[in-house]
Design an enzyme around this catalytic site. Structure first.
Site, PDB file in Angstrom:
ATOM      1  N   TYR A 144       1.005  -1.226  -0.069  1.00 13.60           N
ATOM      2  CA  TYR A 144      -0.030   0.047   0.104  1.00 13.60           C
ATOM      3  C   TYR A 144       0.490   1.780   0.035  1.00 13.60           C
ATOM      4  O   TYR A 144       0.599   1.830  -0.374  1.00 13.60           O
ATOM      5  CB  TYR A 144      -0.329  -0.507   1.053  1.00 13.60           C
ATOM      6  CG  TYR A 144      -1.966  -1.537   1.791  1.00 13.60           C
ATOM      7  CD1 TYR A 144      -2.459  -1.759   0.608  1.00 13.60           C
ATOM      8  CD2 TYR A 144      -2.761  -1.271   2.349  1.00 13.60           C
ATOM      9  CE1 TYR A 144      -2.901  -3.068   0.233  1.00 13.60           C
ATOM     10  CE2 TYR A 144      -3.820  -2.378   2.066  1.00 13.60           C
ATOM     11  CZ  TYR A 144      -4.074  -2.916   1.036  1.00 13.60           C
ATOM     12  OH  TYR A 144      -4.530  -4.491   1.041  1.00 13.60           O
ATOM     13  N   LYS A 195       2.966 -16.062   1.774  1.00  5.85           N
ATOM     14  CA  LYS A 195       3.062 -15.968   0.749  1.00  5.85           C
ATOM     15  C   LYS A 195       4.794 -16.453   0.771  1.00  5.85           C
ATOM     16  O   LYS A 195       5.377 -15.772  -1.028  1.00  5.85           O
ATOM     17  CB  LYS A 195       2.228 -15.228  -0.543  1.00  5.85           C
ATOM     18  CG  LYS A 195       1.986 -15.603  -1.642  1.00  5.85           C
ATOM     19  CD  LYS A 195       0.785 -16.641  -1.400  1.00  5.85           C
ATOM     20  CE  LYS A 195       0.565 -17.312  -2.715  1.00  5.85           C
ATOM     21  NZ  LYS A 195      -0.171 -18.726  -3.124  1.00  5.85           N
ATOM     22  N   ASP A 228      -2.821 -18.072   1.463  1.00 12.14           N
ATOM     23  CA  ASP A 228      -4.130 -18.516   0.861  1.00 12.14           C
ATOM     24  C   ASP A 228      -4.936 -19.833   0.974  1.00 12.14           C
ATOM     25  O   ASP A 228      -6.206 -20.292   1.656  1.00 12.14           O
ATOM     26  CB  ASP A 228      -4.172 -19.339  -0.974  1.00 12.14           C
ATOM     27  CG  ASP A 228      -2.473 -19.868  -0.508  1.00 12.14           C
ATOM     28  OD1 ASP A 228      -1.778 -19.639  -0.027  1.00 12.14           O
ATOM     29  OD2 ASP A 228      -2.022 -20.255  -2.149  1.00 12.14           O
ATOM     30  N   ASP A 252      -4.870  -6.813   5.404  1.00  6.19           N
ATOM     31  CA  ASP A 252      -6.238  -6.388   5.010  1.00  6.19           C
ATOM     32  C   ASP A 252      -6.989  -7.306   5.104  1.00  6.19           C
ATOM     33  O   ASP A 252      -8.538  -6.818   5.601  1.00  6.19           O
ATOM     34  CB  ASP A 252      -6.075  -5.148   3.999  1.00  6.19           C
ATOM     35  CG  ASP A 252      -7.789  -4.062   3.876  1.00  6.19           C
ATOM     36  OD1 ASP A 252      -8.051  -4.250   4.657  1.00  6.19           O
ATOM     37  OD2 ASP A 252      -7.516  -4.040   2.797  1.00  6.19           O
ATOM     38  N   ASP A 256     -10.938  -8.829   7.733  1.00  3.22           N
ATOM     39  CA  ASP A 256     -12.020  -8.297   6.870  1.00  3.22           C
ATOM     40  C   ASP A 256     -13.006 -10.111   7.226  1.00  3.22           C
ATOM     41  O   ASP A 256     -13.966 -10.368   7.547  1.00  3.22           O
ATOM     42  CB  ASP A 256     -12.233  -7.889   5.745  1.00  3.22           C
ATOM     43  CG  ASP A 256     -11.820  -6.273   6.468  1.00  3.22           C
ATOM     44  OD1 ASP A 256     -12.077  -5.441   7.126  1.00  3.22           O
ATOM     45  OD2 ASP A 256     -12.746  -5.281   5.088  1.00  3.22           O
TER      46      ASP A 256
END
Ligand code: NAD
Length: 367
Positions: A144, A195, A228, A252, A256
């Site tokens: 970001y 990852k 994942d 993020d 959620d």
């Protein structure tokens, strides 16, 4: 005990409604525990735009700088939706606050009481005892904020956009430390999510986390999981985690997902800790409900104040070191909702409901 000085930024729509009740609870607790509170209320978000022409007015930022913590409501809503993205209340208030105080660690308790399992989209048999996990997201690094971040036109006329994911060892170590401290006060198990099979930043993340825990927290259980898989495991069996922590973008998304499986946003609190220490020698932090301003129910006095009240408890714990007092508030909320069965509309499931004030009255009585 020195005075607990914090800035109160209620924000928009249900923000001020739930904040009023959270302050009543904090005032009550302070009187009982002989604590002195000093808080001042300031505009932020849409309220800041309407009254000062800015989502984060200078006077509000100055108040925050003089304080030891920020108790934040939520900002934004239909009234300001037509503003350019950069001026939108959420972006123009929260991002500068994160930047000003280097709020690098976002801590979200994923707590669903046993009695509220119907609020979760997961099948009740998967979470017979509810959910009790914590998700920690790195908040100031990663894709970001990494540079370059550009859109260019190629020779053939096609457009190409680039975002850059960047992490330094020091940024990884400081969020690892937050995860370790959090796990130490709970189930002592940490799962680091990355990852590392694809991303260079994740390879460094995994290497750094492994070395950091071996050196500083060898007694805690550390595991690693690809993001994942973590997304699937959260939906399959969330309680296999105790504390999970991860970089900004993965966090993020996972935080959620966790909020959804934990049911109502009205119950979900959060803490964002800064790199700086306050006058208590504790992290400066911003404490806010995980949900937004809920314009659909604003002005009706029916919003659930628990998320805001629980955010106040997190503030007492992290920024003022008052763990026992925070635990009392959390226990009161739990008792009121589960044992006493007091419910706002979002967690009612056919039971009679109380309003925002009624819920806070019950929590104060329980305290
Ligand atoms: P929302 O979280 O405000 O609402 C989603 C749903 O959850 C709604 O049905 C709402 O009624 C319900 N809900 C949320 N909090 C509740 C509570 N305390 N009690 C009972 N029900 C509750 O999300 P949204 O509708 O997508 O966003 C509304 C506005 O909030 C938007 O402008 C958005 O940008 C803003 N927002 C702000 C923040 C923040 O300030 N940090 C976070 C998220 C969204």
């Amino acid at each position: 005990m020195p005075t607990l000085k914090f800035a109160v930024l209620p924000g928009d729509y249900i923000g001020p409604e739930v904040m009023t009740e959270a302050l009543r609870v904090l005032d009550h607790v302070a009187a009982r525990e002989k604590l002195t509170l000093s808080y001042q209320v300031a505009d932020v978000g849409g309220a800041g735009i309407d009254r000062h022409g800015k989502a984060l007015p200078d006077s509000t930022l100055a108040l925050c700088r003089e304080s030891d913590a920020i108790l934040f409501g939520s900002v934004g809503g239909p009234k300001w939706e037509k503003l350019p993205p950069k001026e939108q209340p959420e972006r123009a208030a929260l991002l500068p606050l994160r930047k000003a105080f280097n709020l690098f660690a976002n801590i979200r308790p994923g707590l669903l009481y046993k009695d509220l399992v119907d609020a979760s989209p997961l099948k009740a048999e998967r979470i017979p005892d509810g959910i009790d996990i914590v998700c920690i997201r790195e908040l100031t690094g990663g894709i970001y904020f990494g540079q370059p971040k550009t859109t260019t036109t190629l020779d053939n006329g096609e457009q190409q956009a680039v975002d850059t994911m960047v992490y330094k060892t020091s940024e990884i170590e400081r969020i690892a430390e937050v995860a370790a401290v959090t796990a130490r006060a709970r189930g002592r198990r940490v799962c680091s999510v990355d990852k590392a099979n694809v991303l260079e930043t994740s390879v460094l993340w995994r290497k750094t986390v492994t070395a950091y825990f071996a050196a500083k927290h060898p007694d805690l259980e550390l595991t690693h999981m690809y993001v994942d898989n973590a997304a699937m495991q959260l939906a399959r069996n969330p309680n296999q985690f105790d504390v999970l922590f991860t970089e900004n973008m993965f966090g993020d998304i996972l935080s959620d997902e966790m909020a959804v499986i934990c049911g109502s946003l009205g119950m979900m609190s959060s803490a964002s800790l800064g790199t700086g220490l306050n006058s208590f020698g504790k992290p400066f932090g911003l404490y806010e409900p995980a949900g937004g301003t809920a314009p659909d129910i604003a002005g009706k006095g029916i919003a659930n104040p628990c998320a805001q009240i629980l955010s106040g408890a997190l503030m007492l714990r992290y920024s003022f070191g008052l763990d026992a007092v925070a635990t009392k508030i959390e226990a009161a909320v739990r008792k009121v909702v589960t044992v006493d069965g007091v419910r706002t509309g979002d967690i009612a499931f056919g039971r009679p409901t109380v309003g925002t004030k009624g819920m806070a009255d019950a929590i104060i009585a329980a305290l």
